[in-house]
Design a protein around this motif. Structure first.
Motif, short mmCIF file in Angstrom:
data_model
loop_
_atom_site.label_atom_id
_atom_site.label_comp_id
_atom_site.label_asym_id
_atom_site.label_seq_id
_atom_site.Cartn_x
_atom_site.Cartn_y
_atom_site.Cartn_z
N ARG A 187 10.80 8.26 -10.90
CA ARG A 187 11.12 9.45 -10.08
C ARG A 187 9.90 10.35 -9.96
O ARG A 187 9.21 10.60 -10.95
N VAL A 188 9.65 10.80 -8.78
CA VAL A 188 8.57 11.76 -8.55
C VAL A 188 9.22 13.04 -8.04
O VAL A 188 10.04 12.99 -7.11
N PRO A 189 8.89 14.18 -8.65
CA PRO A 189 9.50 15.42 -8.14
C PRO A 189 9.05 15.71 -6.71
O PRO A 189 7.93 15.34 -6.34
N GLY A 198 3.98 6.55 1.34
CA GLY A 198 4.54 6.19 0.02
C GLY A 198 4.59 7.39 -0.90
O GLY A 198 5.58 7.60 -1.62
N ALA A 199 3.53 8.21 -0.87
CA ALA A 199 3.49 9.39 -1.75
C ALA A 199 4.53 10.42 -1.32
O ALA A 199 5.19 11.04 -2.16
N LEU A 200 4.68 10.60 0.00
CA LEU A 200 5.63 11.60 0.49
C LEU A 200 7.08 11.15 0.31
O LEU A 200 7.98 11.98 0.12
N MET A 201 7.31 9.84 0.38
CA MET A 201 8.68 9.33 0.27
C MET A 201 9.08 9.06 -1.18
O MET A 201 10.26 8.81 -1.44
N ALA A 202 8.10 9.09 -2.09
CA ALA A 202 8.41 8.79 -3.49
C ALA A 202 9.55 9.65 -4.04
O ALA A 202 10.42 9.13 -4.75
N PRO A 203 9.59 10.95 -3.74
CA PRO A 203 10.71 11.75 -4.26
C PRO A 203 12.06 11.36 -3.65
O PRO A 203 13.11 11.67 -4.22
N LEU A 204 12.04 10.69 -2.50
CA LEU A 204 13.29 10.35 -1.82
C LEU A 204 13.75 8.92 -2.13
O LEU A 204 14.95 8.64 -2.20
N PHE A 205 12.79 8.00 -2.27
CA PHE A 205 13.11 6.58 -2.45
C PHE A 205 13.04 6.14 -3.91
O PHE A 205 13.48 5.05 -4.24
N ASN A 206 12.39 6.93 -4.77
CA ASN A 206 11.93 6.48 -6.09
C ASN A 206 10.81 5.46 -5.88
O ASN A 206 10.56 5.03 -4.75
N VAL A 207 10.17 5.09 -6.95
CA VAL A 207 9.02 4.18 -6.82
C VAL A 207 9.27 2.93 -7.65
O VAL A 207 9.63 3.02 -8.83
N PHE A 238 0.84 -1.20 0.00
CA PHE A 238 0.00 0.00 0.00
C PHE A 238 0.88 1.25 0.00
O PHE A 238 0.51 2.28 -0.57
N PHE A 239 2.05 1.14 0.63
CA PHE A 239 3.05 2.22 0.57
C PHE A 239 3.47 2.43 -0.89
O PHE A 239 3.52 3.55 -1.39
N ALA A 240 3.71 1.29 -1.59
CA ALA A 240 4.11 1.37 -3.00
C ALA A 240 2.98 1.94 -3.85
O ALA A 240 3.21 2.80 -4.72
N VAL A 241 1.74 1.49 -3.58
CA VAL A 241 0.60 2.00 -4.35
C VAL A 241 0.50 3.52 -4.17
O VAL A 241 0.25 4.26 -5.13
N GLY A 242 0.71 3.99 -2.92
CA GLY A 242 0.71 5.43 -2.66
C GLY A 242 1.74 6.15 -3.52
O GLY A 242 1.47 7.21 -4.09
N GLY A 243 2.92 5.55 -3.64
CA GLY A 243 3.97 6.13 -4.48
C GLY A 243 3.57 6.19 -5.94
O GLY A 243 3.76 7.21 -6.62
N TYR A 244 3.00 5.10 -6.43
CA TYR A 244 2.56 5.07 -7.84
C TYR A 244 1.44 6.07 -8.10
O TYR A 244 1.39 6.70 -9.15
N LEU A 245 0.51 6.20 -7.14
CA LEU A 245 -0.58 7.16 -7.33
C LEU A 245 -0.03 8.59 -7.37
O LEU A 245 -0.49 9.42 -8.15
N ALA A 246 0.98 8.85 -6.52
CA ALA A 246 1.62 10.18 -6.54
C ALA A 246 2.30 10.40 -7.89
O ALA A 246 2.22 11.48 -8.48
#
Lengths: 294, 242
Positions: free
Chosen positions: A126-128, A209-218, A43-51
């Protein structure tokens, strides 16, 4: 020496925000449903992908990505109880279910990872950052993105604990954790509370996941290591105790951060698991025991 | 009001209640007594939806309620008090009362809690304490007060006098009788036979999951066989005064 200590302490506190966002939800779900959600990291990953979808594909602002992740994972979480857990519960009746739930959520974890892989591929996306810039604290510098994670974690967790303490539905969640039979006698609909708890818990992971996407990549498995670490955190705090998970998140993150002053950094990630093993051997109920009720 | 007809139920595949039947009329106090393991509590749990019946009919006001969840049955006007009260021991007295009003509007809840505090000032004084810190008798009173917040028409009670000091048993039963005078019907499972016979309008004796007697307390007292078998009295000791 003092400057290094301060620097690692600050980094530890910032990392603790992410751990808390993740582990408090996992602990809440266990406390109310008695289910160890192995799929929490997905679900953390899904949050990243949605972001990623909101910000990179749809060119929406970063805040919309975080909001989209929260809503998307919340809705996905609402489906887990009625579609997966409730049918298994019905089939098993009163028999012990813990190990089967573990296998069930492991299956969900694999299903979600495979789905993300099939839909988005295995590339690192990568998410900005939602916010840019660096805050210079003298002894150390912290990126605004990391501070945002800490601030959002603080706001969301404060809201969650206020909800559990004061809102009628929050009281119902605590009541179900304490005594599901008595809760039903109050008119509380258990399946509804189970679904709500799961949705809230995984939405916290989704926001993380959405907040960490710019730091961890997705990528599809981005949340899995965090799930394993969150197990250590929840065991330290007391299984099913969100307050314990909150406290343990910061203890582990600060311990990890400070550990590099005395041990080589490649050993850093073992800290959480060493603490988990010692805790299981010495005090298996954790620091604060099991209590969503408090 | 409540009718159970040929109800069979139990845990898993173990059938504990075997074709039990009973009725609770409007405003009546009905007692269920019988030896340990007779299936009294199992029958009560089945009536409230905690256990699905294997067979039989459970109807409230003529509507079938078998298979419904406890929260659905509660919303039909039925309250349930578990053997130990079913309080949330790690929550405050006030929060327990708030949860008692989970299904009613905020204004009704506030009024009902105020009424509880007026009737039992002790709970106002100790509203911020954990419910588990109250004495056994106080906990039982709180459980009853909490169940009344939604103004049920029928209350199911599982051994309300269990593990209580005699003065609390008297207090609990005095409260139940007062509530019954206001029209609240009750189905009470009880081990304390004298306590239930003193207040019940009708008594059912359950043995090995089946009806062994159905009548008024006076009829039960008049039956030597029932007294001997289920009240643990021999004929000589029972005497004519019972």
């Amino acid at each position: 020496m003092l400057e290094s200590l301060l620097e690692f302490l600050i980094q530890g506190v910032v990392l603790g925000g992410l751990y808390a966002l993740f582990a408090v939800g996992l602990s809440l779900i266990f406390g109310v449903l008695d289910v160890i959600n192995v799929a929490h990291g997905e679900f953390f990953a899904v949050g990243g992908y949605l972001a990623f979808a909101a910000v990179v594909l749809l060119h929406l602002p970063g805040a919309a990505g975080v909001l989209g992740a929260a809503v998307g994972t919340f809705l996905l979480g609402l489906c887990v109880y009625p579609l997966l857990i409730a049918p298994l519960k019905r089939r098993l009746g009163g028999r012990p279910q813990g190990p089967l739930y573990l296998v069930l959520t492991l299956g969900l974890s694999t299903f979600l990872q495979s789905s993300l892989l099939a839909l988005a591929g295995g590339d690192y996306l990568r998410v900005p950052p939602q916010v840019s810039g660096i805050l210079d604290l003298g002894v150390t510098a912290v990126s605004h993105q990391r501070l945002l994670v800490l601030a959002v974690a603080a706001a969301l967790l404060t809201a969650l604990f206020a909800f559990l303490r004061f809102h009628p539905e929050g009281l119902a969640v605590r009541a179900v954790a304490l005594n599901p039979d008595a809760a039903q006698a109050m008119g509380i609909n258990l399946p509804r509370i189970f679904s709500l708890t799961l949705a809230l818990g995984v939405a916290l992971a989704g926001v993380g996941g959405a907040l960490m996407a710019p730091l961890f990549n997705v990528y599809p498995a981005v949340g899995f290591p965090l799930t394993i670490k969150a197990f250590a955190i929840t065991i330290l705090g007391g299984m099913g105790n969100p307050v314990g998970a909150l406290v343990a998140s910061f203890l582990i993150s600060i311990a990890e951060s400070l550990s590099v002053m005395v041990i080589p950094s490649q050993w850093q990630s073992l800290i959480a698991f060493a603490v988990m093993i010692v805790m299981l051997l010495v005090r298996p109920r954790g620091l604060l025991g099991r209590a969503v009720s408090r | 009001m409540l009718e159970l007809e040929g109800v069979r139920s139990g845990y898993g595949k173990l059938e504990i209640v075997q074709a039990a039947s009973l009725q609770v009329g409007d405003g009546a106090i009905v007692g269920i007594i019988g030896p340990n393991g007779a299936g009294k509590s199992t029958l009560l749990k089945t009536a409230f939806g905690y256990l699905p019946p294997f067979a039989g009919r459970i109807a409230l006001d003529g509507r079938e309620i078998a298979g419904r969840r406890p929260d659905e049955i509660m919303r039909l006007g039925v309250g349930y008090l578990a053997q130990a009260g079913g309080l949330f021991a790690e929550m405050t007295v006030h929060d327990n009362l708030v949860l008692g009003g989970y299904t009613v509007s905020r204004a009704d809840k506030r009024r009902a809690i105020e009424a509880v505090y007026t009737r039992f000032p002790l709970f106002r004084d100790r509203g911020g304490q954990l419910a588990g810190a109250l004495s056994g008798g106080e906990q039982r009173l709180l459980a009853i007060a909490r169940a009344l917040i939604v103004r049920p028409r029928l209350l199911l009670l599982d051994e309300p006098s269990a593990a209580l000091a005699p003065r609390f048993i008297d207090l609990i039963y005095a409260s139940l009788v007062a509530l019954n005078r206001d029209g609240l019907a009750m189905l009470i499972v009880e081990q304390n036979v004298e306590a239930i016979l003193a207040v019940a309008h009708r008594v059912f004796v359950l043995d090995l999951g089946r009806n062994a007697f159905d009548g008024t307390p006076a009829e039960l007292r008049a039956s030597d066989r029932i007294r001997r078998l289920y009240l643990g009295e021999d004929e000589a000791a029972a005497g004519p005064g019972l």
